[in-house]
Design a protein around this motif. Structure first.
Motif, mmCIF file in Angstrom:
data_model
loop_
_atom_site.group_PDB
_atom_site.id
_atom_site.type_symbol
_atom_site.label_atom_id
_atom_site.label_comp_id
_atom_site.label_asym_id
_atom_site.label_seq_id
_atom_site.Cartn_x
_atom_site.Cartn_y
_atom_site.Cartn_z
ATOM 1 N N PRO A 9 0.796 -1.222 0.000
ATOM 2 C CA PRO A 9 0.000 0.000 0.000
ATOM 3 C C PRO A 9 0.837 1.285 0.000
ATOM 4 O O PRO A 9 0.330 2.342 -0.343
ATOM 5 N N ASN A 10 2.121 1.192 0.348
ATOM 6 C CA ASN A 10 2.985 2.377 0.365
ATOM 7 C C ASN A 10 3.818 2.521 -0.909
ATOM 8 O O ASN A 10 4.750 3.327 -0.952
ATOM 9 N N LEU A 11 3.482 1.758 -1.929
ATOM 10 C CA LEU A 11 4.190 1.812 -3.201
ATOM 11 C C LEU A 11 4.179 3.237 -3.750
ATOM 12 O O LEU A 11 3.138 3.889 -3.770
ATOM 13 N N GLU A 12 5.343 3.720 -4.182
ATOM 14 C CA GLU A 12 5.452 5.082 -4.691
ATOM 15 C C GLU A 12 5.750 5.147 -6.186
ATOM 16 O O GLU A 12 5.403 6.132 -6.833
ATOM 17 N N ARG A 13 6.406 4.121 -6.722
ATOM 18 C CA ARG A 13 6.796 4.132 -8.132
ATOM 19 C C ARG A 13 6.517 2.751 -8.727
ATOM 20 O O ARG A 13 6.839 1.744 -8.106
ATOM 21 N N LEU A 14 5.951 2.748 -9.942
ATOM 22 C CA LEU A 14 5.674 1.479 -10.604
ATOM 23 C C LEU A 14 5.791 1.643 -12.106
ATOM 24 O O LEU A 14 5.231 2.580 -12.684
ATOM 25 N N SER A 15 6.501 0.722 -12.721
ATOM 26 C CA SER A 15 6.558 0.654 -14.177
ATOM 27 C C SER A 15 5.938 -0.664 -14.614
ATOM 28 O O SER A 15 6.365 -1.730 -14.175
ATOM 29 N N VAL A 16 4.936 -0.574 -15.437
ATOM 30 C CA VAL A 16 4.329 -1.746 -16.058
ATOM 31 C C VAL A 16 4.478 -1.637 -17.575
ATOM 32 O O VAL A 16 3.686 -2.186 -18.334
ATOM 33 N N SER A 17 5.514 -0.931 -17.997
ATOM 34 C CA SER A 17 5.713 -0.653 -19.417
ATOM 35 C C SER A 17 5.818 -1.937 -20.232
ATOM 36 O O SER A 17 6.368 -2.940 -19.773
ATOM 37 N N ARG A 18 5.208 -1.859 -21.406
ATOM 38 C CA ARG A 18 5.229 -2.943 -22.386
ATOM 39 C C ARG A 18 4.681 -4.258 -21.834
ATOM 40 O O ARG A 18 5.205 -5.330 -22.110
ATOM 41 N N THR A 19 3.632 -4.159 -21.020
ATOM 42 C CA THR A 19 2.952 -5.355 -20.520
ATOM 43 C C THR A 19 1.524 -5.362 -21.048
ATOM 44 O O THR A 19 1.070 -4.394 -21.661
ATOM 45 N N LEU A 38 4.646 7.908 -9.251
ATOM 46 C CA LEU A 38 5.075 7.694 -10.633
ATOM 47 C C LEU A 38 4.462 6.414 -11.147
ATOM 48 O O LEU A 38 4.532 5.373 -10.491
ATOM 49 N N LEU A 39 3.863 6.496 -12.319
ATOM 50 C CA LEU A 39 3.311 5.326 -12.990
ATOM 51 C C LEU A 39 3.755 5.367 -14.443
ATOM 52 O O LEU A 39 3.488 6.339 -15.152
ATOM 53 N N ASP A 40 4.451 4.320 -14.873
ATOM 54 C CA ASP A 40 4.936 4.227 -16.255
ATOM 55 C C ASP A 40 4.085 3.201 -16.994
ATOM 56 O O ASP A 40 4.131 2.014 -16.701
ATOM 57 N N LEU A 41 3.308 3.688 -17.948
ATOM 58 C CA LEU A 41 2.421 2.845 -18.756
ATOM 59 C C LEU A 41 2.913 2.711 -20.199
ATOM 60 O O LEU A 41 2.151 2.276 -21.072
ATOM 61 N N THR A 42 4.158 3.067 -20.463
ATOM 62 C CA THR A 42 4.695 3.058 -21.821
ATOM 63 C C THR A 42 4.366 1.755 -22.545
ATOM 64 O O THR A 42 4.667 0.668 -22.049
ATOM 65 N N GLY A 43 3.726 1.878 -23.696
ATOM 66 C CA GLY A 43 3.446 0.728 -24.540
ATOM 67 C C GLY A 43 2.365 -0.212 -24.043
ATOM 68 O O GLY A 43 2.220 -1.307 -24.581
ATOM 69 N N CYS A 44 1.605 0.176 -23.042
ATOM 70 C CA CYS A 44 0.522 -0.681 -22.528
ATOM 71 C C CYS A 44 -0.715 -0.499 -23.400
ATOM 72 O O CYS A 44 -1.499 0.432 -23.194
#
Length: 86
Positions: A9-19, A38-44
């Motif tokens: 629940p304390n997550l601050e940064r996540l990249s799920v790019s290209r998933t 920060l949330l990275d959705l590159t290519g999702c």
């Protein structure tokens, strides 16, 4: 994503790019992880405006959204995020 939402629940940064992640589990993550900055959705390719139209109220600490090559996002997404309370 559901496991992250439940156990981090304390997550601050996540990249799920290209998933192949879709909006539904990401919405659960936004609801659970109130500190996400920060949330990275590159290519999702499965993520669209609906995620932020329905989830912008949970993004209160969001500082950076990376959404390069996400064809399903439009100005509706940005408009939802711009209207967030500061």
């Amino acid at each position: 994503i559901r496991v992250l939402a439940e156990s981090c629940p304390n997550l601050e940064r996540l990249s799920v790019s290209r998933t192949l992640v879709s909006a539904e589990p990401l919405l659960l993550l936004l609801k659970a992880c109130k500190n996400l900055a920060l949330l990275d959705l590159t290519g999702c390719g499965n993520v669209g405006d609906k995620l932020f139209v329905n989830g912008s109220q949970y993004c209160l600490k969001m500082e950076t959204l990376v959404c390069a090559s996400v064809a399903l996002l439009s100005g509706k997404c940005l408009a939802s995020l711009v209207r967030m309370p500061v």
